[in-house]
Design an enzyme around this catalytic site. Sequence first.
Site, PDB file in Angstrom:
ATOM      1  N   ASP A  22      -2.092  -5.273  10.786  1.00 55.36           N
ATOM      2  CA  ASP A  22      -3.328  -5.942  10.413  1.00 55.36           C
ATOM      3  C   ASP A  22      -4.430  -5.173  11.131  1.00 55.36           C
ATOM      4  O   ASP A  22      -4.265  -4.799  12.298  1.00 55.36           O
ATOM      5  CB  ASP A  22      -3.315  -7.416  10.825  1.00 55.36           C
ATOM      6  CG  ASP A  22      -4.294  -8.240   9.989  1.00 55.36           C
ATOM      7  OD1 ASP A  22      -4.461  -7.937   8.790  1.00 55.36           O
ATOM      8  OD2 ASP A  22      -4.899  -9.191  10.523  1.00 55.36           O
ATOM      9  N   ASN A  53       0.829  -1.192   0.000  1.00 53.77           N
ATOM     10  CA  ASN A  53       0.000   0.000   0.000  1.00 53.77           C
ATOM     11  C   ASN A  53       0.874   1.257   0.000  1.00 53.77           C
ATOM     12  O   ASN A  53       1.596   1.519   0.967  1.00 53.77           O
ATOM     13  CB  ASN A  53      -0.912  -0.037   1.241  1.00 53.77           C
ATOM     14  CG  ASN A  53      -1.899   1.097   1.276  1.00 53.77           C
ATOM     15  OD1 ASN A  53      -1.531   2.265   1.198  1.00 53.77           O
ATOM     16  ND2 ASN A  53      -3.165   0.760   1.425  1.00 53.77           N
ATOM     17  N   GLY A  86     -13.486   2.216   3.284  1.00 53.04           N
ATOM     18  CA  GLY A  86     -13.962   1.021   3.973  1.00 53.04           C
ATOM     19  C   GLY A  86     -15.261   1.279   4.726  1.00 53.04           C
ATOM     20  O   GLY A  86     -16.258   1.738   4.168  1.00 53.04           O
ATOM     21  N   ARG A 103      -5.341   3.394  14.130  1.00 51.92           N
ATOM     22  CA  ARG A 103      -3.978   3.363  13.575  1.00 51.92           C
ATOM     23  C   ARG A 103      -3.088   4.396  14.252  1.00 51.92           C
ATOM     24  O   ARG A 103      -1.933   4.122  14.593  1.00 51.92           O
ATOM     25  CB  ARG A 103      -4.014   3.587  12.064  1.00 51.92           C
ATOM     26  CG  ARG A 103      -2.618   3.517  11.427  1.00 51.92           C
ATOM     27  CD  ARG A 103      -2.671   3.341   9.923  1.00 51.92           C
ATOM     28  NE  ARG A 103      -3.055   1.986   9.590  1.00 51.92           N
ATOM     29  CZ  ARG A 103      -4.221   1.631   9.042  1.00 51.92           C
ATOM     30  NH1 ARG A 103      -5.113   2.548   8.753  1.00 51.92           N
ATOM     31  NH2 ARG A 103      -4.500   0.380   8.779  1.00 51.92           N
TER      32      ARG A 103
END
Length: 197
Positions: free
Chosen positions: A69, A10, A153, A181
């Site tokens: 993840d 990414n 998302g 994050r």
Amino acid sequence: MKELVLASGNAGKLREFGALFADLGWRVRAQSDFAVPECPEPHCTFVENALAKARHASRHSGLPALADDSGICAPALGGAPGVLSARYAGEPRSDAANNAKLGADLAARGDLAVYYVCLLVLVRHANDPQPLIAEGVWHGQWQHEAAGSHGFGYDPHFFLPELGQTAAQLAPDTKNRLSHRAQAVQQLLAKIRADWR
């Protein structure tokens, strides 16, 4: 300057982590620089998948490796979609289909609590016996009607009652300060400063 490999293809993550680690005097390189093949993610937990990706990237690159993840979890669904968040509605992957499925599953249960998880793992080498692990959790509620154009998302449905907005309605700098994050990154950077040898 120290180097580490990011266990991801990414480009956005590469830029984000590259900027964060530059402050520590480190250069973050893409795993594509080392022709790292895709890593299987067969595990049912975020930590196991992140650890597998970090070890895999380190083994193929010979460098320390960082992996993450992340996903969304619903207590009413036993933590689903969890590690299957990106493909909850199956293949091909579709944000719209994933959102529709999660919304329908939650409506059937009547409990709209959800939370995002980000798990970061940093290994010094492929067989590191003590990887650095950081976790961020961001609690919210499912909102059936999508709102906001920022994010991606599940963000348009991830409602934050204390802010009165979805994650997709937040200004990017606000989201980058509050998100799962952001929490995990700050925790990891603190551990690096304290424990990295």
